[in-house]
Write a protein that holds these residues in place. Structure first.
Motif, PDB file in Angstrom:
ATOM      1  N   ALA A  86       0.843  -1.192   0.000  1.00  0.00           N
ATOM      2  CA  ALA A  86       0.000   0.000   0.000  1.00  0.00           C
ATOM      3  C   ALA A  86       0.879   1.243   0.000  1.00  0.00           C
ATOM      4  O   ALA A  86       2.052   1.187   0.369  1.00  0.00           O
ATOM      5  N   GLN A  87       0.279   2.339  -0.396  1.00  0.00           N
ATOM      6  CA  GLN A  87       1.005   3.610  -0.361  1.00  0.00           C
ATOM      7  C   GLN A  87       1.239   4.053   1.084  1.00  0.00           C
ATOM      8  O   GLN A  87       2.242   4.678   1.374  1.00  0.00           O
ATOM      9  N   SER A  88       0.307   3.694   1.980  1.00  0.00           N
ATOM     10  CA  SER A  88       0.507   3.878   3.418  1.00  0.00           C
ATOM     11  C   SER A  88      -0.470   2.985   4.156  1.00  0.00           C
ATOM     12  O   SER A  88      -1.488   2.565   3.602  1.00  0.00           O
ATOM     13  N   CYS A 107       4.742   1.355  -0.299  1.00  0.00           N
ATOM     14  CA  CYS A 107       5.298   1.548  -1.635  1.00  0.00           C
ATOM     15  C   CYS A 107       4.572   2.671  -2.373  1.00  0.00           C
ATOM     16  O   CYS A 107       3.491   2.463  -2.938  1.00  0.00           O
ATOM     17  N   PRO A 108       5.167   3.883  -2.368  1.00  0.00           N
ATOM     18  CA  PRO A 108       4.576   4.971  -3.149  1.00  0.00           C
ATOM     19  C   PRO A 108       4.471   4.578  -4.625  1.00  0.00           C
ATOM     20  O   PRO A 108       5.344   3.895  -5.157  1.00  0.00           O
ATOM     21  N   GLY A 109       3.385   4.975  -5.250  1.00  0.00           N
ATOM     22  CA  GLY A 109       3.227   4.726  -6.676  1.00  0.00           C
ATOM     23  C   GLY A 109       2.441   3.490  -7.041  1.00  0.00           C
ATOM     24  O   GLY A 109       2.040   3.335  -8.187  1.00  0.00           O
ATOM     25  N   VAL A 128       8.380  -3.661  -5.591  1.00  0.00           N
ATOM     26  CA  VAL A 128       7.250  -4.345  -6.212  1.00  0.00           C
ATOM     27  C   VAL A 128       7.514  -4.305  -7.708  1.00  0.00           C
ATOM     28  O   VAL A 128       7.900  -3.264  -8.239  1.00  0.00           O
ATOM     29  N   TYR A 129       7.306  -5.430  -8.371  1.00  0.00           N
ATOM     30  CA  TYR A 129       7.511  -5.466  -9.814  1.00  0.00           C
ATOM     31  C   TYR A 129       6.204  -5.802 -10.508  1.00  0.00           C
ATOM     32  O   TYR A 129       5.570  -6.819 -10.219  1.00  0.00           O
ATOM     33  N   TYR A 137       8.620  -0.688  -8.761  1.00  0.00           N
ATOM     34  CA  TYR A 137       8.292   0.361  -7.797  1.00  0.00           C
ATOM     35  C   TYR A 137       9.144   0.138  -6.558  1.00  0.00           C
ATOM     36  O   TYR A 137       9.130  -0.957  -5.980  1.00  0.00           O
ATOM     37  N   ASP A 138       9.888   1.149  -6.168  1.00  0.00           N
ATOM     38  CA  ASP A 138      10.699   1.040  -4.959  1.00  0.00           C
ATOM     39  C   ASP A 138       9.826   1.213  -3.732  1.00  0.00           C
ATOM     40  O   ASP A 138       8.958   2.082  -3.681  1.00  0.00           O
TER      41      ASP A 138
END
Length: 167
Positions: A86-88, A107-109, A128-129, A137-138
């Motif tokens: 999640a983004q947060s 994971c932002p994005g 995340v790929y 995604y970093d």
């Protein structure tokens, strides 16, 4: 702990609370398998029958807000979810998930990932790929202590092993 293989992304938006993850009427059990049958019952009724072991939940901001009960992450474990990205996260959900051995990554994005996309996550390296779009995604890797908790299946198995090794 790397989560090997790929799984389908079940994408959710922002502010998904614990009652949306596990509706309160199903809280009469603490059995993960039974709870898993009711995960996202009202929000996405097709989830429990469609999720396959190794699939991932992908969400926006503030995933897991609301109650501090463990039933929400426990239902995802019971449903066979390999991890949540999640983004947060709401702090209590994040820690409850780790305590139950459910990998979680900030994971932002990831809001750009489409529902049904094949993804993999790597908790150690923190990424995340997206296999469909070939985008990495970093993410924020978990600290080693928390990675160890997840690797050992959660707080109870971790503590059990610590106590056994102290003998």
């Amino acid at each position: 702990m790397s989560v090997d293989g790929t799984g389908r992304a079940w994408v959710f938006g922002d502010d998904i609370d614990t009652d949306q993850i596990t509706p309160s009427r199903f809280l009469v059990s603490s059995d993960p398998d039974e709870l898993g049958e009711h995960a996202f019952n009202d929000l996405r009724p097709e989830f429990a029958d469609g999720v396959e072991p190794g699939d991932f939940v992908v969400a926006g901001e503030n995933f897991g807000s609301g109650s501090s009960r463990e039933h929400a992450p426990l239902s995802l474990v019971g449903a066979g979810v390999a991890g949540v990205v999640a983004q947060s996260f709401a702090r209590i959900f994040f820690r409850n998930a780790i305590n139950l051995g459910l990998p979680v990554l900030i994971c932002p994005g990831v809001g750009e990932i489409d529902d049904g996309t094949e993804i993999s996550i790597d908790v150690d390296e923190g990424f995340v790929y997206d296999h469909d779009e070939e985008i990495r995604y970093d993410a924020e890797p978990l600290p080693p202590f928390l990675q160890d908790l997840v690797d050992q299946g959660g707080l109870k198995p971790y503590t059990r092993r610590k106590l056994e090794s102290a003998d």
